[in-house]
Design a protein around this motif. Structure first.
Motif, PDB file in Angstrom:
ATOM      1  N   MET A 179       2.867   0.749  11.223  1.00 10.71           N
ATOM      2  CA  MET A 179       2.236  -0.391  10.660  1.00 10.71           C
ATOM      3  C   MET A 179       2.358  -0.454   9.294  1.00 10.71           C
ATOM      4  N   PRO A 200       3.697   7.482  19.836  1.00  4.18           N
ATOM      5  CA  PRO A 200       4.840   7.497  20.683  1.00  4.18           C
ATOM      6  C   PRO A 200       5.124   8.839  21.119  1.00  4.18           C
ATOM      7  N   THR A 256       6.960   5.075  -1.386  1.00  2.00           N
ATOM      8  CA  THR A 256       5.604   4.314  -1.480  1.00  2.00           C
ATOM      9  C   THR A 256       5.723   3.380  -2.500  1.00  2.00           C
TER      10      THR A 256
HETATM   11  P1  NAP Z   1       4.459   2.826   4.926  1.00  2.97           P
HETATM   12  O1  NAP Z   1       3.855   1.809   4.410  1.00  2.97           O
HETATM   13  O2  NAP Z   1       4.215   4.122   4.518  1.00  2.97           O
HETATM   14  O3  NAP Z   1       4.473   2.729   6.732  1.00  2.97           O
HETATM   15  C1  NAP Z   1       4.779   3.744   7.593  1.00  2.97           C
HETATM   16  C2  NAP Z   1       4.169   3.539   8.819  1.00  2.97           C
HETATM   17  O4  NAP Z   1       4.561   4.155   9.913  1.00  2.97           O
HETATM   18  C3  NAP Z   1       2.717   3.920   8.743  1.00  2.97           C
HETATM   19  O5  NAP Z   1       1.889   2.815   9.726  1.00  2.97           O
HETATM   20  C4  NAP Z   1       2.501   5.248   9.506  1.00  2.97           C
HETATM   21  O6  NAP Z   1       1.334   5.647  10.298  1.00  2.97           O
HETATM   22  C5  NAP Z   1       3.546   4.998  10.342  1.00  2.97           C
HETATM   23  N1  NAP Z   1       4.119   6.343  10.888  1.00  2.97           N
HETATM   24  C6  NAP Z   1       4.949   7.364  10.191  1.00  2.97           C
HETATM   25  N2  NAP Z   1       4.853   8.378  10.956  1.00  2.97           N
HETATM   26  C7  NAP Z   1       4.788   8.021  12.306  1.00  2.97           C
HETATM   27  C8  NAP Z   1       5.216   8.527  13.424  1.00  2.97           C
HETATM   28  N3  NAP Z   1       5.462   9.630  13.581  1.00  2.97           N
HETATM   29  N4  NAP Z   1       4.663   7.808  14.678  1.00  2.97           N
HETATM   30  C9  NAP Z   1       4.300   6.633  14.489  1.00  2.97           C
HETATM   31  N5  NAP Z   1       3.846   6.056  13.322  1.00  2.97           N
HETATM   32  C10 NAP Z   1       4.220   6.636  12.222  1.00  2.97           C
HETATM   33  O7  NAP Z   1       6.154   2.600   4.999  1.00  2.97           O
HETATM   34  P2  NAP Z   1       7.079   1.359   4.800  1.00  2.97           P
HETATM   35  O8  NAP Z   1       6.710   0.229   5.880  1.00  2.97           O
HETATM   36  O9  NAP Z   1       8.338   2.242   5.336  1.00  2.97           O
HETATM   37  O10 NAP Z   1       7.145   0.812   3.605  1.00  2.97           O
HETATM   38  C11 NAP Z   1       7.663   1.524   2.603  1.00  2.97           C
HETATM   39  C12 NAP Z   1       7.226   1.153   1.169  1.00  2.97           C
HETATM   40  O11 NAP Z   1       7.876  -0.029   0.852  1.00  2.97           O
HETATM   41  C13 NAP Z   1       5.490   0.635   1.220  1.00  2.97           C
HETATM   42  O12 NAP Z   1       5.288   1.093  -0.156  1.00  2.97           O
HETATM   43  C14 NAP Z   1       5.704  -0.686   1.423  1.00  2.97           C
HETATM   44  O13 NAP Z   1       4.730  -1.457   1.009  1.00  2.97           O
HETATM   45  C15 NAP Z   1       6.967  -1.179   0.775  1.00  2.97           C
HETATM   46  N6  NAP Z   1       7.491  -2.476   1.318  1.00  2.97           N
HETATM   47  C16 NAP Z   1       7.154  -3.639   0.418  1.00  2.97           C
HETATM   48  C17 NAP Z   1       7.293  -4.746   1.029  1.00  2.97           C
HETATM   49  C18 NAP Z   1       6.657  -6.001   0.554  1.00  2.97           C
HETATM   50  O14 NAP Z   1       5.923  -6.144  -0.419  1.00  2.97           O
HETATM   51  N7  NAP Z   1       6.917  -7.216   0.998  1.00  2.97           N
HETATM   52  C19 NAP Z   1       8.157  -4.861   2.193  1.00  2.97           C
HETATM   53  C20 NAP Z   1       8.775  -3.611   2.649  1.00  2.97           C
HETATM   54  C21 NAP Z   1       8.143  -2.475   2.138  1.00  2.97           C
HETATM   55  P3  NAP Z   1       0.089   6.463   9.576  1.00  2.97           P
HETATM   56  O15 NAP Z   1      -0.482   5.722   8.391  1.00  2.97           O
HETATM   57  O16 NAP Z   1      -0.621   6.965  10.562  1.00  2.97           O
HETATM   58  O17 NAP Z   1       1.160   7.704   9.006  1.00  2.97           O
END
Ligand code: NAP
Length: 438
Positions: free
Chosen positions: A149, A270, A353
């Motif tokens: 998410m 999952p 992050t």
């Molecule tokens: P993220 O924001 O850290 O989200 C990762 C998601 O994966 C979280 O909801 C997490 O849930 C879930 N997760 C982790 N391990 C899991 C598991 N074993 N089973 C199920 N769910 C799990 O990471 P991201 O989406 O890869 O983004 C990376 C960074 O890039 C972020 O800072 C993001 O904001 C940025 N980004 C920004 C944009 C934009 O601004 N347009 C676009 C893409 C990416 P939990 O919280 O429960 O751990």
């Protein structure tokens, strides 16, 4: 003169170069290495193709790249063409701005089934990263499951949901546009192991789901906490939760016009992926959130899944001999310093992050560390060879370096090849990129 080698030409790399220029002025020479012949890292291959305004930040990096004391050294893989110790012997400091290019594993049964991908691979595919251009996901099934998410999950769900017309003005690569045009996906389930108050999706990006041509988002009202509880959230998250509330309130009559549903399945962790020749379903366990953590309830159920994309975060690539924090998946470092002379910045330092802009203070921070070490004598006296020494290795080894001037030719060729209304059609293999500069 001092010499700095930065490995990686994404935002973290260019902000570090900019900070180095500000700090040392004409007293520094910076070489920015990239294993690809093209610069800008995640700006090119990570940022969603329909978010062109975000990609505009590369103009700032170009301004840095075009200065006399900064040089782009493309098509050079550290570890293959030149080693870290060699760079250390030539440059006063070496900075890893290598990001976090590898998918974190779910660590569940069935993860290796065909048509299960990590987001690095899937995003790389639709963005034309040479490593993933041949991924060929099968989009012929009706059910896609996106795990996570965060904003990457949102990007992936949105890309799967869009019509061809909605990609106008984007730089999605032709192979992905063709595959999406022929796709049969009608349900995209976004799986989150925690609830609405724990999503990582930011409001602007989440709000986009309200305006899709053929897709509508769905949130189960029963998943939403009492509205009064939202008051305690920080403002960004409160706005995101407000979007979830409006998704839950979309009347069925409005949904009837839409052929694709983006279904938020929250409090679902999952358990395993099921299927024979390829993935067919995902088994999930209901969770509840206790003190911010997802706790399994023992209740399981399955959701159909013809395609699974896990968007659960990334890990950096370790480099032999360089201290690595295995648990966190990044270099072991103290505010960017791995050892005197060896530094990391951006996702290689912090983990995956923050926004693109987070890399700017990061770049300035690492330059301060380098300056401290330099001024304290930890990096030895002046006199390293820098780029002249590297150029000698290039001659000796016949390394085919792609310069910034070459990149500008590649960029022009990509602009010429663009379909109508698109900014570019990217080359998706390294050889084609190299040929385009000739
Ligand atoms: P993220 O924001 O850290 O989200 C990762 C998601 O994966 C979280 O909801 C997490 O849930 C879930 N997760 C982790 N391990 C899991 C598991 N074993 N089973 C199920 N769910 C799990 O990471 P991201 O989406 O890869 O983004 C990376 C960074 O890039 C972020 O800072 C993001 O904001 C940025 N980004 C920004 C944009 C934009 O601004 N347009 C676009 C893409 C990416 P939990 O919280 O429960 O751990």
């Amino acid at each position: 003169m001092r010499h700095l080698a930065i490995i990686g030409s994404g935002p973290a790399g260019y902000y570090t170069a900019e900070a180095a220029q500000k700090h040392w002025g004409d007293e520094i020479r910076v070489d920015i290495f990239d294993m690809l012949p093209v610069p800008y890292g995640l700006i090119r291959t990570g940022v969603a193709p329909d978010h062109q305004s975000i990609k505009g930040v590369s103009r700032r990096y170009e301004a840095t790249a075009l200065t006399e004391n900064v040089r782009f050294v493309g098509n050079v893989a550290v570890g293959r063409d030149v080693t870290v110790p060699e760079l250390q012997s030539l440059y006063d400091a070496v900075v890893f701005a290598t990001g976090a290019p590898n998918d974190r594993a779910l660590g569940i049964e069935g993860e290796a089934l065909p048509n299960v991908f990590g987001s690095a691979a899937f995003v790389g595919w639709y963005n034309g990263h040479p490593q993933f251009a041949g991924l060929a996901p099968d989009l012929s099934g009706r059910h896609a499951v996106v795990i996570g998410m965060g904003n990457v999950a949102l990007d992936v769900a949105r890309i799967l949901a869009k019509t061809e017309a909605e990609f106008a003005g984007s730089d999605i690569v032709a192979h992905a546009l063709d595959a999406l045009r022929a796709a049969a996906i009608s349900t995209i389930t976004i799986v989150g192991r925690r609830g609405p108050h724990q999503i990582m999706m930011t409001p602007k990006e989440l709000g986009e789901l309200m305006h899709l041509e053929r897709a509508s988002p769905r949130v189960a009202p029963s998943d939403l906490p009492p509205e009064a509880d939202d008051a305690l959230l920080e403002p960004g998250l409160r706005k995101s939760v407000a979007h979830l509330r409006s998704f839950a309130a979309i009347p069925e009559s409005e949904r009837a016009d839409k052929s694709v549903e983006i279904d938020f399945d929250m409090f679902a962790s999952p358990v395993r992926l099921l299927g024979k020749d390829r993935v067919e379903a995902i088994e999930l366990e209901r969770t509840r959130v206790e003190a911010g953590r997802a706790v399994g309830t023992g209740e399981t159920y399955t959701v159909p899944a013809d395609l699974v994309i896990s968007c659960i975060g990334y890990r950096s690539s370790p480099i032999p001999g360089v201290p690595f924090d295995e648990r966190a998946g990044r270099f072991a470092n103290d505010e960017g310093r791995i050892l005197p002379g060896l530094y990391c910045v951006g996702w290689a330092r912090r983990g995956p992050t923050g926004t693109i802009g987070t890399n700017r203070p990061d770049g300035f921070g690492v330059v301060e560390k380098i300056a401290e070490d330099m001024d304290g004598g930890a990096l030895g006296p002046r006199g390293k060879e820098g780029r002249a020494g590297f150029d000698r290795l290039v001659e000796e080894r016949g390394i085919e370096v792609v310069t910034f001037r070459d990149w500008k030719k590649i960029e022009e060729a990509e602009a010429r090849a663009a379909r109508e209304g698109a900014p570019r059609e990217k080359f998706v293999d390294v050889e084609a990129m190299i040929r385009a500069r000739e």
